[in-house]
Design an enzyme around this catalytic site. Structure first.
Site, mmCIF file in Angstrom:
data_model
loop_
_atom_site.group_PDB
_atom_site.id
_atom_site.type_symbol
_atom_site.label_atom_id
_atom_site.label_comp_id
_atom_site.label_asym_id
_atom_site.label_seq_id
_atom_site.Cartn_x
_atom_site.Cartn_y
_atom_site.Cartn_z
ATOM 1 N N GLU A 136 -15.200 5.176 0.021
ATOM 2 C CA GLU A 136 -14.414 6.251 -0.594
ATOM 3 C C GLU A 136 -12.977 5.792 -0.754
ATOM 4 O O GLU A 136 -12.546 4.844 -0.104
ATOM 5 C CB GLU A 136 -14.398 7.496 0.320
ATOM 6 C CG GLU A 136 -15.731 8.162 0.506
ATOM 7 C CD GLU A 136 -15.722 9.092 1.722
ATOM 8 O OE1 GLU A 136 -14.711 9.800 1.926
ATOM 9 O OE2 GLU A 136 -16.701 9.082 2.462
ATOM 10 N N LYS A 138 -9.036 6.208 -0.077
ATOM 11 C CA LYS A 138 -8.222 6.788 1.000
ATOM 12 C C LYS A 138 -7.038 7.500 0.340
ATOM 13 O O LYS A 138 -6.104 6.871 -0.154
ATOM 14 C CB LYS A 138 -7.742 5.705 1.957
ATOM 15 C CG LYS A 138 -7.034 6.295 3.177
ATOM 16 C CD LYS A 138 -6.771 5.210 4.209
ATOM 17 C CE LYS A 138 -6.140 5.748 5.473
ATOM 18 N NZ LYS A 138 -5.076 6.702 5.311
ATOM 19 N N ASP A 140 -3.746 9.510 -0.158
ATOM 20 C CA ASP A 140 -2.499 9.566 0.607
ATOM 21 C C ASP A 140 -1.913 10.972 0.475
ATOM 22 O O ASP A 140 -1.121 11.252 -0.419
ATOM 23 C CB ASP A 140 -1.519 8.522 0.060
ATOM 24 C CG ASP A 140 -0.395 8.254 1.037
ATOM 25 O OD1 ASP A 140 -0.449 8.778 2.174
ATOM 26 O OD2 ASP A 140 0.540 7.522 0.663
ATOM 27 N N TYR A 247 -13.763 15.144 2.053
ATOM 28 C CA TYR A 247 -14.388 13.861 2.386
ATOM 29 C C TYR A 247 -15.176 13.839 3.694
ATOM 30 O O TYR A 247 -15.719 12.821 4.066
ATOM 31 C CB TYR A 247 -13.367 12.725 2.391
ATOM 32 C CG TYR A 247 -12.084 12.982 3.163
ATOM 33 C CD1 TYR A 247 -12.095 13.211 4.522
ATOM 34 C CD2 TYR A 247 -10.860 12.968 2.496
ATOM 35 C CE1 TYR A 247 -10.920 13.431 5.222
ATOM 36 C CE2 TYR A 247 -9.673 13.190 3.190
ATOM 37 C CZ TYR A 247 -9.717 13.421 4.551
ATOM 38 O OH TYR A 247 -8.560 13.634 5.235
ATOM 39 N N LYS A 336 -6.778 -0.859 4.500
ATOM 40 C CA LYS A 336 -5.459 -0.547 3.955
ATOM 41 C C LYS A 336 -5.084 -1.551 2.870
ATOM 42 O O LYS A 336 -5.252 -2.757 3.031
ATOM 43 C CB LYS A 336 -4.414 -0.606 5.079
ATOM 44 C CG LYS A 336 -4.497 0.538 6.062
ATOM 45 C CD LYS A 336 -4.010 1.825 5.409
ATOM 46 C CE LYS A 336 -3.471 2.827 6.363
ATOM 47 N NZ LYS A 336 -2.118 2.789 6.736
ATOM 48 N N CYS A 430 36.159 -8.348 -13.188
ATOM 49 C CA CYS A 430 34.897 -8.944 -13.629
ATOM 50 C C CYS A 430 34.637 -10.218 -12.821
ATOM 51 O O CYS A 430 35.500 -11.092 -12.765
ATOM 52 C CB CYS A 430 34.968 -9.261 -15.122
ATOM 53 S SG CYS A 430 33.583 -10.266 -15.687
ATOM 54 N N CYS A 433 35.008 -13.310 -15.641
ATOM 55 C CA CYS A 433 36.256 -13.698 -16.298
ATOM 56 C C CYS A 433 37.492 -13.206 -15.547
ATOM 57 O O CYS A 433 38.610 -13.588 -15.887
ATOM 58 C CB CYS A 433 36.280 -13.193 -17.743
ATOM 59 S SG CYS A 433 36.394 -11.391 -17.852
ATOM 60 N N CYS A 448 32.887 -4.714 -18.453
ATOM 61 C CA CYS A 448 33.900 -5.735 -18.708
ATOM 62 C C CYS A 448 34.136 -5.667 -20.208
ATOM 63 O O CYS A 448 33.200 -5.849 -20.991
ATOM 64 C CB CYS A 448 33.377 -7.117 -18.313
ATOM 65 S SG CYS A 448 34.443 -8.437 -18.933
ATOM 66 N N CYS A 453 34.413 -12.870 -22.525
ATOM 67 C CA CYS A 453 33.951 -13.093 -21.144
ATOM 68 C C CYS A 453 32.734 -14.036 -21.161
ATOM 69 O O CYS A 453 31.751 -13.766 -21.851
ATOM 70 C CB CYS A 453 33.570 -11.755 -20.511
ATOM 71 S SG CYS A 453 32.682 -11.935 -18.959
HETATM 72 S S1 IVH Z 1 -12.402 10.399 7.026
HETATM 73 C C1 IVH Z 1 -13.234 11.153 11.389
HETATM 74 N N1 IVH Z 1 -12.025 9.859 4.501
HETATM 75 O O1 IVH Z 1 -6.687 9.134 6.352
HETATM 76 C C2 IVH Z 1 -12.844 10.592 10.059
HETATM 77 N N2 IVH Z 1 -10.110 10.229 5.851
HETATM 78 O O2 IVH Z 1 -5.518 7.348 8.316
HETATM 79 C C3 IVH Z 1 -11.942 11.493 9.370
HETATM 80 N N3 IVH Z 1 -7.988 10.118 4.635
HETATM 81 O O3 IVH Z 1 -6.915 11.314 9.059
HETATM 82 C C4 IVH Z 1 -11.271 10.897 8.239
HETATM 83 N N4 IVH Z 1 -8.858 9.725 2.661
HETATM 84 O O4 IVH Z 1 -6.200 12.256 6.704
HETATM 85 C C5 IVH Z 1 -11.435 10.128 5.669
HETATM 86 N N5 IVH Z 1 -11.862 9.438 2.212
HETATM 87 C C6 IVH Z 1 -11.271 9.698 3.399
HETATM 88 C C7 IVH Z 1 -9.867 9.812 3.528
HETATM 89 C C8 IVH Z 1 -9.324 10.060 4.792
HETATM 90 C C9 IVH Z 1 -7.733 9.917 3.339
HETATM 91 C C10 IVH Z 1 -6.942 10.337 5.659
HETATM 92 C C11 IVH Z 1 -7.282 11.349 6.700
HETATM 93 C C12 IVH Z 1 -7.301 10.580 7.969
HETATM 94 C C13 IVH Z 1 -6.349 9.470 7.669
HETATM 95 C C14 IVH Z 1 -6.482 8.296 8.603
#
Ligand code: IVH
Length: 694
Positions: A136, A138, A140, A247, A336, A430, A433, A448, A453
């Site tokens: 999946e 991640k 932010d 998620y 990450k 400047c 110059c 300038c 220059c």
């Molecule tokens: S699963 C027990 N899935 O990332 C597992 N977390 O750095 C629960 N996050 O606390 C998390 N996308 O806030 C999961 N596809 C994803 C996510 C995700 C973002 C966040 C979440 C978690 C944090 C950890």
């Protein structure tokens, strides 16, 4: 300390584990305190001071030290806890199942080490049976848990410290994509975990509004989402356009039989919850890496920020078998992405002089690898920006480089600022110059104004010879500098009267390189008039405006003779450009250059005017993805030759977005959000023929 111990060594534990050097004890304490400070900034104040990577590295360092010296692990170490303190603004909610954090993998090796631990934990280490993963994105944003009872949303909570979060039900009720009622056959109880985020298009619009109101811009979508969510007034939250991706399942009572995480996500989607479509299952780590690599490359095509991927063991039975540590499940890992923000030292601030004489301050940085390349300089734009960003030489600063965007200094890490630091002030002379620098009233920039220059001469000539202008190969920075120093050239027309016999005497100029350079200069005489206009470096005049003027007036003499009003009457040429071009051609220097170009035989004639009917006049058509009949340039030409504009991004002014195969997701999302009509290639052909949207 005991009398005969070596200096710097202390015994915190007299047991079997033995001595721990005093500096290690001190470092562990210092790290714990720093991490707590940054936890508070991130979780409670919604105002992190350092990039995620710097935070992750602090945690890593503490984890490594605690692994090496287990006697130093205290129960209140930040490595043993999730999240941050709980604020007083919202009522506390005890999570029925704790909301855990995730362990991180920063490279393939760490991912493989995790996979090996999983296989070992499941007793699959030596078998060929695949573990089976889900991949999946991640997201932010801000973690949130939604509790539905008999299909009705009864509570929403933040993660808080993992055990106790904050009740944000009233605020979440205003998030449009979160259903108040589930559809289908919801169970008695289901807790859905997911991430609340702010779409990038919404974030940009919010910032435009901030700027228009003379207010400070928001730093990034995550902090803005967190701040928007934790408003006292739910109406403010509702106005911000937050969104959500589900998620993970929390507590469930009365669900259908679910064998895997993938099935659980499908089930959530069936009940009307938003589940991110960019998910897949994978049997091997190679497949997992293909997923993470793909999204590392395409992360900026999305309309939300991601900072990596989350890989989970798919079978729920296997998840249970693996269990969790104090902080994170063993069955999941966050991969990450390399950071797009990092900290580094601001060594000094220098000023460069551009071709128009503009004096631009820039940051000289301790080189830092960020966003895929090493950055050691970043523009600071102007004096006001330096002040607004509040950066001082000697500061630790946050540098951001995202995608193809030029690197940016976001601001200082104030807690790292050395004492008694001197503020930087804009130089008065400047650097090239030595003449005084001038900041015209009501201008953000400083200039300038000395026409001779050397820095200006240098950049003007380099610009004239550059690819987007007269494209003179071999006429780069060092040769321009050398020819200026030797007195061969002082302005762009001098390129056509270089004394070649004198060049021949210079070191490094053999016959071949002279021949090549001469023919490159000769070839530049045939460039389109628009390129010459661009090469003159007239303020505000870019390739689009130059092309319009060249086509409309047909000859440089006609442009030079035109008034600002006549130029502004050309569709697509604004009054600012028109005035700037008129001012430029009113100078003696410009008239002199034109005469010398004529003498040298440089092309001064514009293209034939287009024969196409101008059915797209006043329209702005954006193209995204691969079309079948038209190349990217071909589509642009077809639009422009009919009087239309073809910008690179979708805005309120866009008439239509034309999409081919694999269009950019952010363009699509923006068009949908703004209600811009979306055309396929057939619709595009019809538009070109008739000027009407089918
Ligand atoms: S699963 C027990 N899935 O990332 C597992 N977390 O750095 C629960 N996050 O606390 C998390 N996308 O806030 C999961 N596809 C994803 C996510 C995700 C973002 C966040 C979440 C978690 C944090 C950890």
């Amino acid at each position: 300390m005991a009398g005969n111990e070596p200096a710097g060594t202390t015994r915190v534990d007299e047991g079997e584990l033995g001595a721990v050097p005093a500096e290690i004890v001190a470092r562990v304490d210092a790290l714990a305190e720093l991490i707590r400070y940054h936890n508070d900034r991130y979780h409670r104040q919604d105002a992190p001071e350092i990039p995620d990577i710097d935070y992750d590295l602090l945690v890593r360092e503490l984890q490594d030290l605690e692994a090496a010296y287990p006697q130093l692990v205290s129960p209140d170490s930040p490595t043993q806890k999730v999240g941050g303190p709980v604020s007083a603004t919202f009522a506390p909610v005890t999570h029925a199942l704790p909301m855990m954090s995730l362990d991180n993998a920063f490279d393939r090796e760490e991912l493989e080490a995790w996979a090996a631990r999983v296989a070992k934990g499941l007793d699959l280490a030596d078998s060929a049976a695949p573990v089976g993963y889900t991949c999946e994105l991640k997201i932010d944003g801000v973690a949130c848990s939604l509790r539905y009872e008999d299909g009705v949303l009864v509570q929403a909570a933040t993660r808080g410290n993992g055990k106790v979060g904050e009740d944000i039900t009233a605020n979440v009720a205003g998030i449009e994509v979160i259903p108040a009622k589930l559809v289908g056959s919801p169970p008695a109880v289901v807790e859905v975990r997911g991430e609340i985020y702010l779409p990038i298009a919404t974030f940009d619009a919010l910032n435009e509004a901030q700027e228009a109101a003379g207010l400070a811009r928001y730093a990034n979508p995550r902090n803005t989402a967190a701040g928007s969510l934790r408003q006292k007034d739910p109406a403010v939250t509702a106005s911000r356009g937050l969104a959500f991706w589900s998620y993970q399942l929390g507590v469930v009572e009365g669900s259908p039989a679910l064998g895997s995480h993938a099935e659980a996500l499908d089930w959530l989607a069936e009940m009307g919850l938003p589940v991110n479509p960019e998910r897949r299952t994978a049997d091997t780590i190679d497949e997992v890496v293909a997923f993470t690599d793909q999204w590392l490359e395409h992360r900026h095509d999305l309309d939300y920020d991601i900072d990596g991927a989350v890989i989970k063991v798919n079978t729920l039975g296997r998840q249970r078998a693996l269990g969790a540590t104090a902080k994170a499940p063993r069955w999941a890992i966050a991969v990450k992405f390399p950071p797009e923000e990092r900290t580094t030292k601001l060594l000094e601030i220098q000023v460069s002089i551009g071709r128009t004489g503009k004096a631009t301050p820039f940051a000289v940085l301790e080189p830092v690898f960020v966003g895929g390349s090493t950055v050691q300089m970043a523009t600071l734009h102007n004096d006001d920006q330096v002040r607004l960003k509040d950066v001082h030489p000697g500061d630790t600063v946050i540098v951001r480089k995202a995608g193809d965007v030029i690197p940016e200094v976001l601001g200082p890490v104030l807690s790292d600022r050395p004492k008694r630091m001197k503020r930087w002030s804009f130089p008065t002379a400047c650097p090239s110059c030595g003449e005084p620098l001038v900041r015209p009233e009501s201008e953000a920039h400083t200039f300038c104004v000395n026409a001779t220059c050397p820095a200006q001469q240098q950049t003007r000539i380099e610009y004239f010879a550059s690819r987007g202008a007269m494209d003179i190969e071999g006429m780069g920075e060092s040769r321009v500098a050398l020819f200026i120093e030797k007195g061969f050239i002082a302005n762009v027309a001098d390129l056509y009267t270089i004394p070649w016999d004198e060049v021949a005497g210079l070191e490094g100029f053999g016959q071949t390189s002279i021949d090549n350079l001469r023919s490159a200069i000769e070839a530049s005489k045939q460039r389109p008039l628009a390129n010459l206009l661009v090469g003159l470096g007239v303020r505000h005049l870019g390739p689009a405006g130059a092309g319009l003027l060249a086509t409309h007036f047909g000859h440089i003499d006609a442009i030079a003779a035109a008034t600002a009003e006549e130029m502004a009457a050309v569709d697509g040429v604004g009054p600012t450009i028109a005035q700037s071009v008129a001012d430029y051609f009113a100078t003696d220097g410009a008239a002199d250059l034109v005469e010398r170009f004529k003498a040298a035989g440089v092309n001064l004639v514009g293209p034939e005017r287009s024969e196409e009917p101008q059915v797209l006049a006043g329209m702005s058509i954006v193209v995204s993805g691969t079309l079948e009949v038209y190349s990217r340039d071909g589509a642009a030409d077809a639009i422009k030759s009919r009087g239309g504009k073809n910008p690179g991004s979708v805005s309120k002014k866009t008439t239509a977005l034309v999409v081919g195969a694999e269009p950019g997701a952010s363009k699509l999302a923006k068009a949908e959000e703004l209600g811009v009509p979306i055309l396929d290639e057939a619709g595009f052909e019809a538009l070109l023929a008739t000027g009407e949207l089918a």
